[in-house]
Design an enzyme around this catalytic site. Structure first.
Site, PDB file in Angstrom:
ATOM      1  N   ASP A 164      -3.330   2.461  10.413  1.00 49.90           N
ATOM      2  CA  ASP A 164      -3.576   1.031  10.231  1.00 49.90           C
ATOM      3  C   ASP A 164      -3.272   0.343  11.552  1.00 49.90           C
ATOM      4  OD1 ASP A 164      -3.811  -1.494   8.739  1.00 49.90           O
ATOM      5  OD2 ASP A 164      -3.292  -0.271   6.992  1.00 49.90           O
TER       6      ASP A 164
ATOM      7  N   ASP B 180      -6.478  -4.237  10.450  1.00 50.54           N
ATOM      8  CA  ASP B 180      -6.000  -5.361   9.648  1.00 50.54           C
ATOM      9  C   ASP B 180      -6.593  -6.685  10.136  1.00 50.54           C
ATOM     10  OD1 ASP B 180      -3.866  -5.905   7.563  1.00 50.54           O
ATOM     11  OD2 ASP B 180      -3.194  -7.288   9.128  1.00 50.54           O
TER      12      ASP B 180
ATOM     13  N   GLU C   8     -10.963  -4.927   8.448  1.00 49.07           N
ATOM     14  CA  GLU C   8     -10.766  -5.759   7.257  1.00 49.07           C
ATOM     15  C   GLU C   8     -11.303  -7.158   7.550  1.00 49.07           C
ATOM     16  OE1 GLU C   8      -7.079  -6.970   4.311  1.00 49.07           O
ATOM     17  OE2 GLU C   8      -6.944  -7.326   6.454  1.00 49.07           O
TER      18      GLU C   8
ATOM     19  N   HIS D 292      -3.976  -1.482  -1.469  1.00 45.10           N
ATOM     20  CA  HIS D 292      -2.592  -1.916  -1.660  1.00 45.10           C
ATOM     21  C   HIS D 292      -2.471  -3.421  -1.856  1.00 45.10           C
ATOM     22  CE1 HIS D 292      -3.584  -2.703   2.435  1.00 45.10           C
ATOM     23  NE2 HIS D 292      -2.487  -3.420   2.579  1.00 45.10           N
ATOM     24  N   ASP D 293      -3.578  -4.160  -1.706  1.00 44.44           N
ATOM     25  CA  ASP D 293      -3.554  -5.616  -1.914  1.00 44.44           C
ATOM     26  C   ASP D 293      -4.216  -6.009  -3.232  1.00 44.44           C
ATOM     27  OD1 ASP D 293      -2.360  -6.018   0.572  1.00 44.44           O
ATOM     28  OD2 ASP D 293      -4.281  -6.267   1.601  1.00 44.44           O
TER      29      ASP D 293
HETATM   30  C1  NOJ Z   1      -3.853  -7.497   5.159  1.00 43.29           C
HETATM   31  C2  NOJ Z   1      -2.991  -6.401   4.618  1.00 43.29           C
HETATM   32  O1  NOJ Z   1      -3.781  -5.524   3.868  1.00 43.29           O
HETATM   33  C3  NOJ Z   1      -1.902  -7.065   3.818  1.00 43.29           C
HETATM   34  O2  NOJ Z   1      -1.165  -6.137   3.071  1.00 43.29           O
HETATM   35  C4  NOJ Z   1      -1.040  -7.843   4.776  1.00 43.29           C
HETATM   36  O3  NOJ Z   1      -0.093  -8.577   4.029  1.00 43.29           O
HETATM   37  C5  NOJ Z   1      -1.855  -8.821   5.609  1.00 43.29           C
HETATM   38  N1  NOJ Z   1      -3.080  -8.274   6.093  1.00 43.29           N
HETATM   39  C6  NOJ Z   1      -1.076  -9.272   6.821  1.00 43.29           C
HETATM   40  O4  NOJ Z   1      -0.966  -8.232   7.754  1.00 43.29           O
END
Ligand code: NOJ
Length: 585
Positions: free
Chosen positions: A102, A208, A266, A343-344
């Site tokens: 990541d 990210d 992302e 994970h989000d």
């Molecule tokens: C996206 C990540 O997937 C998330 O888990 C994180 O809190 C935010 N970006 C900030 O880095």
């Protein structure tokens, strides 16, 4: 012939995403770790995936579970050592798989040496490495430069008393945003965070918040949508700033172009196809593919509380799918990802299928059929291959949920709801459906205490009560399990890769709110995918565009009825004489 029609390893990849804290604990401290991941590489390989994505394991004070990095080249000690990371890279490669990390470089931790130096004084040589701004004065009072609300609540600006300026943080106070305008910062990022790992043999990155690097430097106020707070949602300003594509081209040139690696960015707040294409078109030389958010947000309502929408619409689900699939057609010279979990996100079975005991297995397999028959690179999140579900609703959100986003959500909910019990209930229900915590509970390996995740009595996050029923060991023994279904589907994806990976996507009955039907086509061959998203029987017809005699390739139910799909049934038909096309990777 344009580049995109060439096969690429990352187009034929299926990514398995690992959340280090919750995958496997090797040393009995109740927290997952790197040697724990290494001990499960055979399991991952046997699933049939070929790329592993490891969420951040770097040195970090863990305000945002490692997305606040204090040193890009060091390891969070409870996760292991640098030697453990080297062993993981080697172990993955030895099994014929690739590994990606990541890359979190929109912001660092406030404990990163760069920020420590930057905040030392206004004359620090690294002052300009972050976004510092003077206060505004309104009615004689000091206020931040604008009214943007940070992703985790409060202002995006944090006052620094010793140096009397604000710094910018799109996420937590402990995650200051880097100043990408400064070429020295960009160089340092490329050298320390990116090329350092690529030189070590890492096969690429999930990147990210890749579209947040370039800021709108005039920092205009966002429209006031919630007068009860000074801090307003500013989604449209966080992303896609004026110099973004220039920065991404530079990163490609300085980093990715020098290696045979994959870049998966992302890309939030970018719903329009025409805005997505420039990121991923081969000719633009920026990224290989992006992670879009439209599907993941489909069941989130608007407004401050983003209340869960039970009534999300399948026609939108299909339209969003079609929009992403179009990226992968040869004319667009691009590629896409498909995912239902990460994970989000909460667990997809609980959101888009059904976690009721009688439908859980079926609906998990139905969603797997969706995920693994589409073009683009699928991302499977740990536990998704077991049909893991959301945490039970009997758990106390304020006690068992750990994510700072949920903590912020509950604070806001209590502020906004006040004495309104109904609203409070609705907000809590939303957290129970969509909180990020649902995907962060420990992986369910077996039915022993704490699901075989750890030998410790106490786990960093409570193990989902479902582990006695849903676990990898039980599913290994059961040919009709969700795990077995994933393994079979992944094999079929590769056997018929010209259809499933590279084939065109043709949606039928786009307005049908109960079933999803699509054809994947390659030359004379085609596959028909039928998915019932409801708990009722649904009629179906074979679309006239399907060519040849349909032969059932796989179904998630033992018997197939002629014109009816059973609840959450999934079927794939191919034309009887379809050629298998496994050659060439
Ligand atoms: C996206 C990540 O997937 C998330 O888990 C994180 O809190 C935010 N970006 C900030 O880095």
């Amino acid at each position: 012939m344009a580049n995109e029609t060439l096969p690429k390893w990352w187009k034929e990849a299926t990514v398995y995403q690992i959340y280090p804290a919750s995958f496997k604990d090797s040393n009995g401290d109740g927290l997952g770790d790197i040697p724990g991941i290494s001990s499960k590489l055979d399991y991952i390989r046997d699933l049939g995936v070929n790329v592993i994505w490891i969420c951040p394991f770097y040195k970090s004070p863990q305000y945002d579970m490692g997305y606040d990095i204090a040193d890009y080249q060091d390891v969070h000690a409870p996760y292991g050592s640098k030697a453990d990371v080297d062993a993981l890279i080697a172990g993955t490669h030895a099994r014929g798989m690739k590994i990606i990390f990541d890359l979190v470089v929109n912001h660092t931790s406030h404990e990163h040496a760069w920020f420590q130096e930057s905040r030392r004084s206004r004359d620090s040589p690294k002052r300009d490495w972050y976004m510092w701004r003077p206060a505004k004065v309104v009615d004689g009072k000091r206020v931040p430069p604008n009214n943007w609300r940070s992703n985790f609540g409060g202002s995006v600006w944090e006052w620094d008393e010793p140096t009397q300026e604000y710094y910018l943080h799109y996420f937590a106070v402990q995650q200051p945003d880097l100043n990408w305008e400064n070429p020295v910062v960009r160089k340092a990022v490329y050298a320390t965070a990116v090329n350092y790992w690529l030189d070590k043999g890492v096969d690429g990155f999930r990147i990210d918040t890749v579209n947040m690097y370039s800021k709108f430097l005039d920092f205009p106020d966002a429209a006031v949508v919630d007068p009860s707070t000074p801090w307003q949602p500013a989604d449209k300003y966080y992303s896609n700033g004026p110099r973004l594509h220039e920065f991404l081209k530079e990163m490609h040139r300085e980093c990715f172009s020098k290696y045979d690696v994959v870049s998966i960015g992302e890309c939030p707040n970018t719903p329009n196809f025409k805005d997505v294409l420039p990121f991923v078109s081969t000719q633009e030389k920026e990224l290989d593919m992006v992670i879009q958010f439209d599907l993941a947000s489909l069941d989130h309502g608007g407004g401050e509380l983003r209340l869960w929408r039970r009534d999300w619409k399948l026609h939108l689900f299909k339209a969003i799918t079609e929009d992403a699939q179009i990226l992968a057609i040869p004319e667009h010279d691009a590629w896409c990802t498909t995912y239902l979990e990460n994970h989000d996100q909460a667990r997809s079975v609980s959101r888009f299928g059904s976690d009721a005991p009688q439908f859980r297995v079926q609906s998990a397999k139905m969603l797997a059929t969706y995920l693994l028959t589409l073009s683009g690179t699928p991302i499977v999140y740990q536990g998704e291959e077991l049909g893991m579900v959301n945490m039970p609703r009997s758990w106390d959100v304020e006690k068992e949920y750990k994510d700072l986003n949920t903590v912020d959500y509950m604070r806001e909910l209590r502020r906004i709801a006040g004495d309104d019990k109904d609203m409070l209930e609705k907000g809590i229900y939303s957290a129970q459906m969509t909180a990020r915590d649902h995907s962060r509970t420990p992986m369910q390996w077996d039915s022993s205490p704490n699901a075989g995740f750890t030998t410790a009595k106490q786990t960093w996050m409570r193990v989902n009560d479902s582990f006695t029923e849903i676990n990898a060991a039980a599913q290994e023994q059961d040919g009709s399990s969700v795990l077995a279904f994933y393994r079979t589907l992944l094999k079929l994806r590769h056997t018929y890769k010209q259809l499933f990976i590279y084939g065109s996507f043709e949606l039928s009955e786009p307005d049908n709110e109960d079933t999803m039907t699509f054809i994947k086509r390659h030359e004379e061959d085609n596959a028909l995918v039928l998915l019932n998203f409801t708990k009722d029987d649904q009629p179906f017809v074979v679309p006239s565009r399907f060519k040849g005699r349909p032969e059932l390739l796989i179904s998630n139910l033992p018997t197939a009825q002629k014109h009816v799909l059973r609840p959450y049934e999934a079927r794939i038909y191919i034309n009887h004489d379809a050629k298998t096309m496994t050659n060439g990777v």
